[in-house]
Write an enzyme that holds these catalytic residues in place. Sequence first.
Site, PDB file in Angstrom:
ATOM      1  N   LYS A   1      20.008  47.858   7.369  1.00 37.46           N
ATOM      2  CA  LYS A   1      21.403  47.416   7.443  1.00 37.46           C
ATOM      3  C   LYS A   1      21.500  45.960   7.866  1.00 37.46           C
ATOM      4  O   LYS A   1      22.391  45.240   7.420  1.00 37.46           O
ATOM      5  CB  LYS A   1      22.216  48.325   8.377  1.00 37.46           C
ATOM      6  CG  LYS A   1      22.507  49.698   7.768  1.00 37.46           C
ATOM      7  CD  LYS A   1      23.608  50.467   8.492  1.00 37.46           C
ATOM      8  CE  LYS A   1      23.940  51.759   7.745  1.00 37.46           C
ATOM      9  NZ  LYS A   1      24.968  52.566   8.409  1.00 37.46           N
TER      10      LYS A   1
ATOM     11  N   LYS B   1      19.071  56.444  -0.947  1.00 41.97           N
ATOM     12  CA  LYS B   1      19.903  57.588  -0.587  1.00 41.97           C
ATOM     13  C   LYS B   1      21.364  57.278  -0.888  1.00 41.97           C
ATOM     14  O   LYS B   1      21.791  56.134  -0.793  1.00 41.97           O
ATOM     15  CB  LYS B   1      19.728  57.944   0.887  1.00 41.97           C
ATOM     16  CG  LYS B   1      20.568  57.136   1.856  1.00 41.97           C
ATOM     17  CD  LYS B   1      20.692  57.846   3.208  1.00 41.97           C
ATOM     18  CE  LYS B   1      21.722  57.142   4.092  1.00 41.97           C
ATOM     19  NZ  LYS B   1      23.112  57.496   3.764  1.00 41.97           N
TER      20      LYS B   1
ATOM     21  N   LYS C   1      27.728  55.784   1.998  1.00 44.37           N
ATOM     22  CA  LYS C   1      29.118  55.310   1.958  1.00 44.37           C
ATOM     23  C   LYS C   1      29.172  53.803   1.822  1.00 44.37           C
ATOM     24  O   LYS C   1      30.120  53.247   1.323  1.00 44.37           O
ATOM     25  CB  LYS C   1      29.851  55.690   3.248  1.00 44.37           C
ATOM     26  CG  LYS C   1      30.080  57.164   3.426  1.00 44.37           C
ATOM     27  CD  LYS C   1      31.006  57.383   4.614  1.00 44.37           C
ATOM     28  CE  LYS C   1      30.490  58.494   5.487  1.00 44.37           C
ATOM     29  NZ  LYS C   1      29.741  57.995   6.643  1.00 44.37           N
TER      30      LYS C   1
HETATM   31  P1  ATP Z   1      26.751  54.721   6.058  1.00 39.97           P
HETATM   32  O1  ATP Z   1      26.255  54.200   4.736  1.00 39.97           O
HETATM   33  O2  ATP Z   1      28.013  54.064   6.547  1.00 39.97           O
HETATM   34  O3  ATP Z   1      25.666  54.806   7.097  1.00 39.97           O
HETATM   35  P2  ATP Z   1      26.338  57.471   5.405  1.00 39.97           P
HETATM   36  O4  ATP Z   1      26.714  57.880   4.043  1.00 39.97           O
HETATM   37  O5  ATP Z   1      24.903  57.248   5.709  1.00 39.97           O
HETATM   38  O6  ATP Z   1      27.221  56.209   5.750  1.00 39.97           O
HETATM   39  P3  ATP Z   1      26.749  58.654   7.993  1.00 39.97           P
HETATM   40  O7  ATP Z   1      28.102  58.808   8.591  1.00 39.97           O
HETATM   41  O8  ATP Z   1      25.864  57.555   8.470  1.00 39.97           O
HETATM   42  O9  ATP Z   1      26.944  58.540   6.409  1.00 39.97           O
HETATM   43  O10 ATP Z   1      25.960  60.029   8.132  1.00 39.97           O
HETATM   44  C1  ATP Z   1      26.607  61.281   8.307  1.00 39.97           C
HETATM   45  C2  ATP Z   1      25.623  62.401   8.066  1.00 39.97           C
HETATM   46  O11 ATP Z   1      25.322  62.505   6.675  1.00 39.97           O
HETATM   47  C3  ATP Z   1      24.283  62.215   8.773  1.00 39.97           C
HETATM   48  O12 ATP Z   1      23.856  63.461   9.283  1.00 39.97           O
HETATM   49  C4  ATP Z   1      23.361  61.761   7.673  1.00 39.97           C
HETATM   50  O13 ATP Z   1      22.015  62.118   7.918  1.00 39.97           O
HETATM   51  C5  ATP Z   1      23.921  62.516   6.491  1.00 39.97           C
HETATM   52  N1  ATP Z   1      23.641  61.820   5.234  1.00 39.97           N
HETATM   53  C6  ATP Z   1      24.053  60.575   4.906  1.00 39.97           C
HETATM   54  N2  ATP Z   1      23.643  60.264   3.666  1.00 39.97           N
HETATM   55  C7  ATP Z   1      22.954  61.341   3.196  1.00 39.97           C
HETATM   56  C8  ATP Z   1      22.284  61.622   1.960  1.00 39.97           C
HETATM   57  N3  ATP Z   1      22.259  60.748   0.980  1.00 39.97           N
HETATM   58  N4  ATP Z   1      21.704  62.837   1.815  1.00 39.97           N
HETATM   59  C9  ATP Z   1      21.727  63.739   2.822  1.00 39.97           C
HETATM   60  N5  ATP Z   1      22.340  63.535   4.001  1.00 39.97           N
HETATM   61  C10 ATP Z   1      22.952  62.354   4.190  1.00 39.97           C
HETATM   62 MG    MG Z   2      24.331  56.415   7.587  1.00 42.53          MG
END
Ligand code: ATP
Ligand code: MG
Length: 331
Positions: A112, A195, A198
């Site tokens: 990040k 992965k 968001k």
């Molecule tokens: P950001 O990009 O802002 O970090 P994010 O999509 O990674 O957002 P988070 O809020 O950081 O979402 O994570 C919330 C939950 O979703 C965590 O438990 C994380 O491990 C899970 N998670 C996030 N992305 C994935 C993915 N691609 N596959 C499986 N689990 C995920």
């Molecule tokens: Mg995340």
Amino acid sequence: LPRVLSGIQPTAGSFHLGNHLGALRQWVALQETTEAFYCVVDLHAITVPQDPAELRRNSLVSAAQLLALGVDPERSALFVQSHVPEHLQLSWVLECLTGFGEASRMTQFKDKSQREGTAGTTVGLFTYPVLMAADILVYQAQQVPVGDDQRQHLELTRDLAIRFNGRFGDTFPVPEGVIPEGAARVMDLQSPDKKMSKSLPPAGCIFLLDDPKVTAKKIRSAVTDTGREVVADPVEKPGITNLLTIHSTLSGSTVAELEERFAGRGYGDLKKELAEVVVDFVTPVRARTQELLDDRAELERVLAAGAARAREVAVGTVAAVYDRVGFLPPT
Ligand code: ATP
Ligand code: MG
């Protein structure tokens, strides 16, 4: 009952399929057998630049989605992280137990901060994993349902619990991750080497609140692999493997069953059926989220009750920790 803690960032209005399949479906399942604390982690969300009005809105939309997905506020405490200041009180103590080098090894920070650039990288982004450890330990949680990308942060949390206990006496259970067998790492549909996230460009991310037409189109235009056979092969066919994993986890068919069903048919057929499976899943979630958002007073009442329940536990942990580290009691 074992205690469970997990959180999700309100960094976009909508959650995505990775969030649901990797983490949120476990949140819902664990409510049956545990005492769960689930939060919208707005403090974490400001580690990258945010618009204040959007953050406020996204926190409400996040809470509504969690309820729509099946978090039951009668059984679990559902709250917004910033409403429970004890997370920050514990975080400071844990920061003073975390090595600078130890924190520097966190790969999410490296990724990040590379994206934000030197000027945009804040100390908050650096200490993010320590706040996450505090989120978990302030409830003395034993289980933490998360996706695969959180393994390293969980390991840090475990190390900090062990370190605190060793130095100041037994205080924290050492928490375990609850990471699903399948779909623990859902990949981006446009870049199957990354992965789903968001905070990436939205083209390869299946947001739960997207218009179903947009969802179907994103799935139809997913990047696929060379060849034409629908078979799972993470090395040779990362794109198709990802689509099969998503299908299997949502539909309940095994990957082997899907391979058999799509034998002799092309990638297009798989995408067409997957689009239907996903749209059938998100359509009621979307409708229910909107309904919940229409009654903002009720949503706020749920979050206030959740925060009150969370604080009952968190206040006690912070008092014990402050005493053990040697802070003079007030009064
Ligand atoms: P950001 O990009 O802002 O970090 P994010 O999509 O990674 O957002 P988070 O809020 O950081 O979402 O994570 C919330 C939950 O979703 C965590 O438990 C994380 O491990 C899970 N998670 C996030 N992305 C994935 C993915 N691609 N596959 C499986 N689990 C995920
Ligand atoms: Mg995340």
